[in-house]
Scaffold this active site. Structure first.
Site, mmCIF file in Angstrom:
data_model
loop_
_atom_site.group_PDB
_atom_site.id
_atom_site.type_symbol
_atom_site.label_atom_id
_atom_site.label_comp_id
_atom_site.label_asym_id
_atom_site.label_seq_id
_atom_site.Cartn_x
_atom_site.Cartn_y
_atom_site.Cartn_z
ATOM 1 N N TYR A 86 -15.720 -7.278 -18.779
ATOM 2 C CA TYR A 86 -16.220 -7.725 -17.485
ATOM 3 C C TYR A 86 -17.366 -8.716 -17.669
ATOM 4 O O TYR A 86 -17.399 -9.780 -17.039
ATOM 5 C CB TYR A 86 -16.673 -6.520 -16.672
ATOM 6 C CG TYR A 86 -17.028 -6.835 -15.242
ATOM 7 C CD1 TYR A 86 -16.034 -7.202 -14.336
ATOM 8 C CD2 TYR A 86 -18.335 -6.748 -14.789
ATOM 9 C CE1 TYR A 86 -16.343 -7.496 -13.014
ATOM 10 C CE2 TYR A 86 -18.653 -7.034 -13.472
ATOM 11 C CZ TYR A 86 -17.656 -7.404 -12.585
ATOM 12 O OH TYR A 86 -17.970 -7.702 -11.284
ATOM 13 N N SER B 119 -21.947 -11.825 -11.089
ATOM 14 C CA SER B 119 -22.401 -10.441 -11.186
ATOM 15 C C SER B 119 -23.623 -10.400 -12.071
ATOM 16 O O SER B 119 -23.801 -11.253 -12.952
ATOM 17 C CB SER B 119 -21.306 -9.550 -11.786
ATOM 18 O OG SER B 119 -21.813 -8.279 -12.152
#
Length: 233
Positions: A149, A136
């Site tokens: 995250y 990501s």
């Protein structure tokens, strides 16, 4: 329109295959004739044609081992592993829940470590293979509200880089795919839900993954960054 690609005879394993990028990629690769092994917590074991669906909890090592063994038993070899399983909860670090932080590390980082470990051994035995890890932009850029995250995805980037140097000389390619925000069910539990109009469609990511799988010989691709037209969000 997807250019016709013949994947007949290739066996491709996808984790997180019941939704989002994993589901879209599975549908695309099935249409191109690949043998598929699809893992998800929501799956029940079934074989339909050249598609084997299996239950998989990437946080449980025994589940990963059973998933790996059933994949090899069915197709004998694995050409590509695509790690799509992932989870995200978004709050400031000081307001976040420790159990949420732990879950993101367990799924996004430890779960990918486990699948890479077992399928990577198989690829070393074969002398060839391709591991694709869905990272990501949160694994390369500090974003507010992304503490847990980002920690998991920064860790995944590091894990992938180590795998690259460990496996490259033995014929196994390892690629990080680094997308910005994707228009998918990933955001269903997020409140307030962001505007997804300008995010990357899941089918676009799936087509990039197909291109990676079908890349010309003579080079390894270490990283691919895929961004929405207007930026991260």
């Amino acid at each position: 329109m997807v250019k016709e690609v013949n994947l007949a005879g290739k066996t491709i394993v996808i984790t997180g295959a019941s939704k989002g990028i994993g589901k879209e990629t599975a549908a695309l690769l099935e249409s191109q004739g690949a043998n598929l092994v699809l893992g998800s917590r929501n799956n029940k074991r079934q074989l339909r044609g050249n598609v084997l669906e299996l239950t998989l909890d990437v946080t449980d090592e025994n589940s990963v081992i059973e998933f790996y063994e059933q994949a090899i038993q069915q197709f004998q070899a694995v050409d590509v592993l695509i790690n799509c399983a992932g989870v995200g909860m978004f709050e400031s670090i000081v307001d976040s829940k420790t159990e949420d932080f732990d879950q993101m590390l367990n799924v996004n980082l430890r779960g990918t470590y486990l699948t890479c470990k077992y399928f990577g051994r198989q690829m070393l035995h074969q002398g060839k293979g391709h591991i694709i890890n869905l990272a990501s932009v949160a694994g390369t850029t500090a974003l507010p509200g992304c503490g847990g995250y980002s920690a998991s995805k920064f860790g995944l980037m590091g894990l992938t880089k180590v795998l690259q140097v460990e496996l490259r000389q033995k014929g196994v390619q390892v690629t990080s795919v680094i997308p910005g925000s994707i228009r998918s069910s990933f955001w269903d539990q997020i409140d307030p839900k962001p505007d997804m109009a300008d995010m990357i469609p899941t089918e676009t990511v799936a087509m990039h993954l197909l291109s990676l799988i079908n890349q010309p010989p003579g080079a390894f691709v270490d990283e691919v960054t895929i961004m929405p037209p207007l930026g991260i969000l």
